[in-house]
Design an enzyme around this catalytic site. Structure first.
Site, PDB file in Angstrom:
ATOM      1  CE  LYS B  82      76.631  50.382  23.654  1.00  0.00           C
ATOM      2  NZ  LYS B  82      75.830  49.192  23.297  1.00  0.00           N
ATOM      3  CB  SER B 157      74.104  47.997  26.655  1.00  0.00           C
ATOM      4  OG  SER B 157      74.397  47.865  25.286  1.00  0.00           O
ATOM      5  CB  SER B 181      72.117  46.953  23.317  1.00  0.00           C
ATOM      6  OG  SER B 181      72.297  46.175  24.465  1.00  0.00           O
TER       7      SER B 181
END
Ligand code: ZN
Lengths: 477, 488
Positions: B82, B157, B181
């Site tokens: 990420k 997210s 997330s």
């Protein structure tokens, strides 16, 4: 003058760097005077994703400070974020302590004659310093070497009533911090800074007046000047029927006056909240006990002891205890000497002089205390004269040699051998028959002349006391 | 045996085994993932940055270690990271314009750990800007599409990390979870994701959104892979004072498939009106499956659940308002042209932050302002304590709690962008777990009528990662659900 009808009410906020090797939340060096941005890392530059890790030594020094200032040490305190935007503050928040400082209450006792004056403290808390903005013609630069250096903020109650008292408080506080090794107290390097809160009120009034805050004070003299200036200004405002505005002033050292800051420069809602990146700061009782038992004698106690035990004057005590180094040195010279004053005078004059002249601390500028003691012992035992001791001392400072070796090398030992002195006396008496007759005829004043002649004959090294005794006898005929 | 073009479909466990036996090389495996990225990522937008050159270098180094016969479990395994993890020398944007050019000079602790294991990083995955969002639509680099349906969101997210694993662009990936997330995109994309106990994994070098809630965790194709990856990530870190020093159990060894006697709590507040019926029926079917395997289900109550979203949006935004203050144009990242420092600040932040980030900074700033602190932040902290207690009491009656991950399956792109409050409700079942600091596992438990994956959440007490992984692995191995590969 109506000024006498008013009294000043003053509270001080002192920020002082703690003497740790590394910064409060990262491993960077705290060394002063390095090139711009040499002592930095992602943590103290506020890079994305970094986290603070608390420096335990800074906590110990803060606890030490709290104990020295008679504070209550909080067994558990927390860090908070204090938010404001400024280019020298890398995270745009400062990690500080707000609702639960590490030390609460306490007081500082001011030196002086008569009843001790106490200035109470509100709190002492730990926080990180910011960097430094450097403004150039068309740009501004930021040096983050100071960013994250550990500070304690020491906040006094509004117990101070004059500029002079503020100065005394600051000096005493600085001395204490130096004694306990918490801070070097160097105002000119910015490691000891002071903000002042000032208000005035009619004498006898119980309510406080409206206060102003003065920032940017970086010398004791400026603090005193700024307070004097601000007190006079406030009284004038009140006397002319006006009201003092609650505002923040900056001290302008060039014009020696304060000026109000623009509201944008200080109008802040700091939005404090607990720092989620640090667990609560726990100070276990064993740590407090260990620090308490390792506390050195503080300046006030030392001053009292010097006056009591050595019979020194307030002035002498002040000079000897102003720096812990000086007092420690003095006490290391003392053992075995008959008279403490001999050591006191020597340290106050010779030792401090070489330290001041060379700009070096005593430990580097002067010979070891044990050698000075040996030298003074020779004076006390009349093996050398006081002047010879000064000559030897100057030589020892340069050569680093021992007192014995120096005195021998320079041939400074006094001759006390009565036979040699008597022989010299006889020679002088024989050579100066005319003067001897005059003396015996009643011109007592000539005695000094004979002493001088004998001393000269002995190369200046004879013990004057022995010369006196022998000459008196021989001249008496 | 998968053909070389399908190496990217392997699990970590399978790939690790074959790498060790030298049947395949790390370079081949990495190449397969990079080829897959080249083939499908223009449609998915799961990656912000693909680090092909670095990945192949890492793969070659991994092959070297593998041939020496002494390679750690993750040696040669291609992972997606990420874009919130600082990676030394590789740009780290947090999906924000304000960090578009930021190249960190250091690695996050977790990245350093994986590097030391010899893992291969194929690239930095897409996300909601600063992890603020539930759909990966708040990215300055465009949204990530759901591999199961390109008109739908991947969740957020960590949407890029979830989609990349679902689409076999990498074997596993790293995400972060502040309010769901990891779990919500895992659910939407049909992969496994675990949010560990707060403090189980170091946060150092992971760009902060809400410090007391953020936690690092893996996405994987199987529960076993998640366990293998978590084992490598967890553990004390001298750079993170909130990171726990508790020893890390061998999570893989904990996967015994044994659930006999396991008490599964089913909170009545988590099966609410308005949720997609297929989500409820799918989770209920999973509970039946557990019962058939010897587990017991008990109804429990988490009475303060309805306050979780309000509480979260105060605590998280308050922390974020301070965490994001550092992006001022002075030291790194975007710097707007300006006359003085105040203008520099205002313009940089005006131009650099997206709408949702600005919204949350303002919310948080307001919640901490003088005169409002007690009514908002302080009250939220009290509610947080009540939510934590709810779970403590529930765990006296059960060992784990099973709930849906989200009330619906993946929604359509753009569907909720105009209504932030509806968007916030996507995290209604995951947020409490962050507020209580507990571990939560998300894994597929079925599909809806549109062929979209449905996610089940298994929540445990603090530091019970081994227990929830064991329960998840048992379900996975039961064969109750047949996973469907997205047809890309
Ligand atoms: Zn540093």
């Amino acid at each position: 003058m109506s000024h006498d009808a008013y009294e000043a009410v003053i509270g001080l906020e002192v920020h002082t760097h703690l003497l740790t090797r590394s910064k409060l939340f990262c491993g960077c060096s705290t060394e002063f005077g390095r090139g711009p941005n040499e002592n930095v890392c992602p943590v103290c530059m506020g890079m994305p994703g970094v986290l603070p890790v608390l420096n335990r030594h800074a906590v110990e020094l803060a606890v030490r400070t709290g104990i020295a200032a008679n504070c209550e040490i909080a067994p558990r305190s927390i860090f908070d974020r204090k938010s404001y935007f400024y280019p020298d503050l890398p995270k745009n928040y400062q990690i500080s302590q707000y609702e639960t400082p590490i030390c609460k209450g306490g007081y500082i006792e001011l030196p002086g004659d008569g009843a001790a004056r106490r200035v109470r403290l509100v709190r002492i808390h730990i926080e990180e310093d910011a960097g430094k903005n450097i403004h150039e013609a068309n740009s501004s630069l930021v040096d983050f070497n100071r960013s994250g250096v550990p500070l304690v903020e020491i906040v006094s109650e509004p117990d101070i009533r004059s500029a002079e008292e503020a100065g005394a408080y600051l000096r005493e506080l600085r001395d204490i911090l130096r004694y306990i090794g918490a801070s070097d107290g160097r105002m000119e390097e910015g490691s000891f800074r002071c903000d002042v809160n000032v208000s005035v009120r009619k004498k006898g009034a119980s309510e406080y007046g409206v206060k102003t805050e003065i920032k940017n004070l970086n010398s004791f003299r400026f603090v005193e000047k700024a307070i004097e200036h601000e007190v006079a200004r406030q009284i004038e405002v009140l006397e002319s029927g006006g009201k003092v505005a609650q505002e923040t002033h900056l001290w302008d050292p060039d014009r020696e006056e304060t000026r109000p800051m623009r509201s944008k420069e200080f109008a802040n809602d700091y939005r404090y909240f607990p720092e989620p990146d640090l667990p609560p700061l726990v100070v276990p009782p064993e740590m407090i006990d260990a620090i308490r038992s390792s506390m050195p004698e503080l300046p006030a106690a030392r001053r009292a002891r010097y006056a009591r035990d050595y019979g020194l004057s307030a002035y002498e005590v002040g000079v000897l205890t102003a720096e812990k180094d000086t007092a420690d040195y003095f006490e290391a010279v003392l053992p075995g000497l008959k008279n403490a004053r001999t050591a006191a005078n020597w340290v106050m004059t010779e030792v401090l002089r070489v330290s001041n002249e060379s700009g070096k601390p005593i430990a580097q500028a002067a010979p070891p205390a044990s050698e000075v003691r040996a030298l003074l012992k020779m004076v006390e035992d009349q093996q050398i004269s006081l002047n010879a001791a000064k000559t030897a001392f100057a030589a020892m400072c340069k050569s680093g040699k021992s007192a014995d070796a120096t005195v021998a090398e320079l041939g400074l030992a006094q001759v006390s051998d009565e036979g040699a002195i008597a022989a010299a006396c006889d020679k002088v008496i024989a050579a100066e028959a005319g003067k001897v007759a005059e003396y015996r005829g009643g011109r007592d004043k000539l005695f000094g002349f004979f002493v001088g002649q004998v001393m000269k004959a002995m190369g200046g090294k004879a013990n004057p006391k022995v010369i006196n005794e022998i000459l008196k006898k021989k001249l008496a005929g | 045996m998968a053909s070389s073009s399908e190496l990217n479909r392997l699990t970590i466990a399978e790939a690790s085994d074959r790498l060790r036996r030298r049947e395949i090389s790390a370079v081949e495996l990495t190449r397969a993932c990079l080829d897959r990225i080249a083939a499908v990522d223009s449609r998915l937008n799961a990656f912000i940055t693909v680090t092909e050159k670095e990945a192949l270098e890492q793969a070659r180094a991994a092959d070297h270690r593998l041939s020496s016969g002494q390679a750690p479990a993750l040696c040669g395994i291609p992972l997606g990271i990420k874009d919130i993890y600082c990676t030394s020398g590789v740009r780290t944007t947090c999906a924000s314009k304000i960090l578009e050019t930021f190249v960190p000079p250091f690695d996050a602790t977790t990245i350093a750990k994986l590097r030391a294991e010899g893992a291969v990083f194929v690239g930095k995955t897409n996300m909601d800007e600063f992890a603020m969002g539930s759909s990966t639509e708040n990215s300055a680099f465009g949204p990530t599409m759901n591999p199961h349906d390109l008109t739908r969101v991947a969740g957020g997210s960590s949407g890029g990390s979830a989609a990349a694993v679902a689409a076999d662009e990498c074997l596993a990936s790293l995400g972060t979870d502040t309010g769901g997330s990891i779990r919500e995109p895992a659910s939407f994309c049909g992969v496994v994701g675990i949010k560990p106990t707060y403090s189980r994994v170091s946060r150092y070098g992971v760009i902060a959104y809400a410090s007391s809630l953020d936690q690092v965790g893996p996405f994987a194709k199987t529960v076993r892979d998640a366990a293998i990856l978590l084992r490598a990530l967890a553990g004390a870190d001298p750079r993170d004072s909130t990171c726990s020093a508790r020893p890390v159990p061998d999570y893989e060894r904990a996967l015994t498939a044994e659930v006999k006697g396991l008490r599964i709590g089913v909170p009545r507040e988590y099966f609410v009106e308005g949720m997609q019926p297929e989500v409820e029926s799918s989770v209920r079917a999973a509970l039946k499956q557990y019962e058939s395997m010897g587990a017991k289900t008990v109804e429990i109550s988490l009475p303060h659940s309805s306050y979780a979203i309000a509480c979260y949006y105060i605590v998280a935004t308050a922390e974020a308002s301070a965490n994001l203050a550092r992006y001022d144009g002075v030291r790194y990242g975007l710097r707007a042209a300006a006359e003085d420092n105040i203008e520099l600040n205002e313009k940089t932040r005006e131009q650099g932050f997206g709408a949702e980030v600005k919204r949350r900074i303002m919310l948080g700033t307001f919640a901490l302002s003088a005169g409002y602190y007690d009514a908002y932040y302080l009250k939220a902290m009290k509610v947080r304590t009540l939510i934590r207690r709810d779970f403590e009491q529930a765990f006296q009656k059960c060992d784990v709690i099973v709930t849906p991950v989200a009330p619906t399956t993946a929604f359509r792109l753009g569907e909720k962008m105009s209504d932030p409050l509806t968007m916030y409700l996507s995290d209604i079942f995951t947020i409490s777990v962050n507020l209580a600091g507990l571990p939560g596992l998300a894994m597929p438990c079925g599909y809806d009528g549109n062929n979209l994956p449905i996610g089940m959440q298994i929540i445990g007490p603090q530091f019970s990662e081994d227990a929830i992984l064991r329960a998840g692995d048992a379900f996975e191995r039961s064969g109750a659900v047949t996973l469907r590969r997205p047809a890309l």
